[in-house]
Design an enzyme around this catalytic site. Sequence first.
Site, PDB file in Angstrom:
ATOM      1  N   HIS A   9     164.186 -16.277   8.513  1.00 35.13           N
ATOM      2  CA  HIS A   9     164.070 -17.095   7.310  1.00 35.13           C
ATOM      3  C   HIS A   9     164.446 -16.249   6.095  1.00 35.13           C
ATOM      4  O   HIS A   9     163.778 -15.267   5.783  1.00 35.13           O
ATOM      5  CB  HIS A   9     162.641 -17.614   7.148  1.00 35.13           C
ATOM      6  CG  HIS A   9     162.218 -18.538   8.239  1.00 35.13           C
ATOM      7  ND1 HIS A   9     160.899 -18.747   8.574  1.00 35.13           N
ATOM      8  CD2 HIS A   9     162.931 -19.321   9.092  1.00 35.13           C
ATOM      9  CE1 HIS A   9     160.817 -19.612   9.561  1.00 35.13           C
ATOM     10  NE2 HIS A   9     162.036 -19.976   9.896  1.00 35.13           N
ATOM     11  N   SER A  49     160.159 -14.464  10.481  1.00 34.57           N
ATOM     12  CA  SER A  49     160.031 -14.899   9.089  1.00 34.57           C
ATOM     13  C   SER A  49     159.434 -13.760   8.279  1.00 34.57           C
ATOM     14  O   SER A  49     160.021 -12.685   8.213  1.00 34.57           O
ATOM     15  CB  SER A  49     159.184 -16.176   9.008  1.00 34.57           C
ATOM     16  OG  SER A  49     159.194 -16.688   7.691  1.00 34.57           O
ATOM     17  N   THR A  50     158.243 -13.949   7.730  1.00 30.35           N
ATOM     18  CA  THR A  50     157.626 -12.924   6.894  1.00 30.35           C
ATOM     19  C   THR A  50     157.455 -11.617   7.678  1.00 30.35           C
ATOM     20  O   THR A  50     156.849 -11.598   8.735  1.00 30.35           O
ATOM     21  CB  THR A  50     156.246 -13.393   6.415  1.00 30.35           C
ATOM     22  OG1 THR A  50     156.357 -14.698   5.882  1.00 30.35           O
ATOM     23  CG2 THR A  50     155.698 -12.444   5.372  1.00 30.35           C
ATOM     24  N   ASP A  53     156.979 -22.199  12.908  1.00 27.38           N
ATOM     25  CA  ASP A  53     158.367 -22.391  13.337  1.00 27.38           C
ATOM     26  C   ASP A  53     158.681 -21.496  14.528  1.00 27.38           C
ATOM     27  O   ASP A  53     158.425 -20.294  14.493  1.00 27.38           O
ATOM     28  CB  ASP A  53     159.323 -22.082  12.179  1.00 27.38           C
ATOM     29  CG  ASP A  53     160.758 -22.484  12.483  1.00 27.38           C
ATOM     30  OD1 ASP A  53     160.955 -23.455  13.245  1.00 27.38           O
ATOM     31  OD2 ASP A  53     161.675 -21.826  11.959  1.00 27.38           O
ATOM     32  N   MET A  97     155.205 -16.445   8.896  1.00 27.48           N
ATOM     33  CA  MET A  97     154.234 -17.407   8.396  1.00 27.48           C
ATOM     34  C   MET A  97     154.554 -18.789   8.931  1.00 27.48           C
ATOM     35  O   MET A  97     155.714 -19.180   8.993  1.00 27.48           O
ATOM     36  CB  MET A  97     154.281 -17.403   6.868  1.00 27.48           C
ATOM     37  CG  MET A  97     153.304 -18.327   6.202  1.00 27.48           C
ATOM     38  SD  MET A  97     153.391 -18.122   4.410  1.00 27.48           S
ATOM     39  CE  MET A  97     152.824 -16.437   4.244  1.00 27.48           C
TER      40      MET A  97
END
Length: 334
Positions: free
Chosen positions: A181, A155-156, A277, A274
């Site tokens: 993401h 993600s991030t 998940d 972040m």
Amino acid sequence: NVLYTASDPLFALTKFEKQWPDVIITDIEMPRMDGIAFIREIRKRQKDTPIIVCSSVAGELPRSTIAALEAGAIEIIAKPQLAVKQFLGEIQSHVVSLIRTAAATVRSAGSAGNVKHLPTGTGGSVATPPVSNLEALLDDPRSRLPCRLIAIGASTGGVQALETILTALRPPLPPIVIVQHMPEKFTEAFAQRLDQLCVINVKEARDGENLKSSTAYVAPGNYHMEIRPDAAGFHLMIHQGDPVNRHRPSVDVLFHSVAKYAGKLSAGILLTGMGADGAAGLLEIRKSEGRTCCQDEESCIVFGMPYEGIRIGAAGTVLPLDRIPQYIGSLIHR
């Protein structure tokens, strides 16, 4: 509360010297310094500060969005050229929720300290602390099993991390399935850019296609991605099920399918991001005797997702980003 507003990035950086904000929202097109350079400057000073980009450029130019994500933005909100006030009113609750989640998650990850060395188990062999030495990991009998599929979640900070990993890989490799993401319509441009940079093939995933060796498949934005077995090996199932962990695509959705259908012949890798998940899915891969790895705290932009994987005992090993390509190679080449 809104701490500061500023007419351009240089004014904003001056104001940040008085008190650093928990979350920053920025545009891409701005006077005196563009948004991409602004994000990079923020990352130099405080790398864990969540940055949300809200820009009309983002909707029209996916590559600008990718550049913002590569620089360290956690979310892109594409605003229209017209009726901006109405649009912002419509998405107000989403933005507020995003800000609260971003601030709370970074505070939680920041308070975790060096917890990656102290995972709490869930029972059985899964409680075994993760290995941080790659050479010791290779002594594990499971490492000698053939690896037929590699699954990666991020993600991030994942845009940069995936580029670091994929550009370092060389064929032959098993298929690689990836959930990053990212907003809808931008994953295709992201995959195309990686394909230009990498020796292996990289593409946006398509429903029903068979997985090929030495090819990485990126889940399309706003769609879940799963694997299914077939006579040729595995094929992809792309669908718009309900969001999981507030995400679609969700890393957990992919990892659960990998655990179920590839099991001990798979490897799961959880990168910077972040939230949580992917942690539960990574645990399922480890329980199914697949190999699992989490990125270490020092090399993460945000240590949320890997931390959660380590905390619940899902990580078989914890490695810095620059060792993960070697880890992947160790699964294949003897």
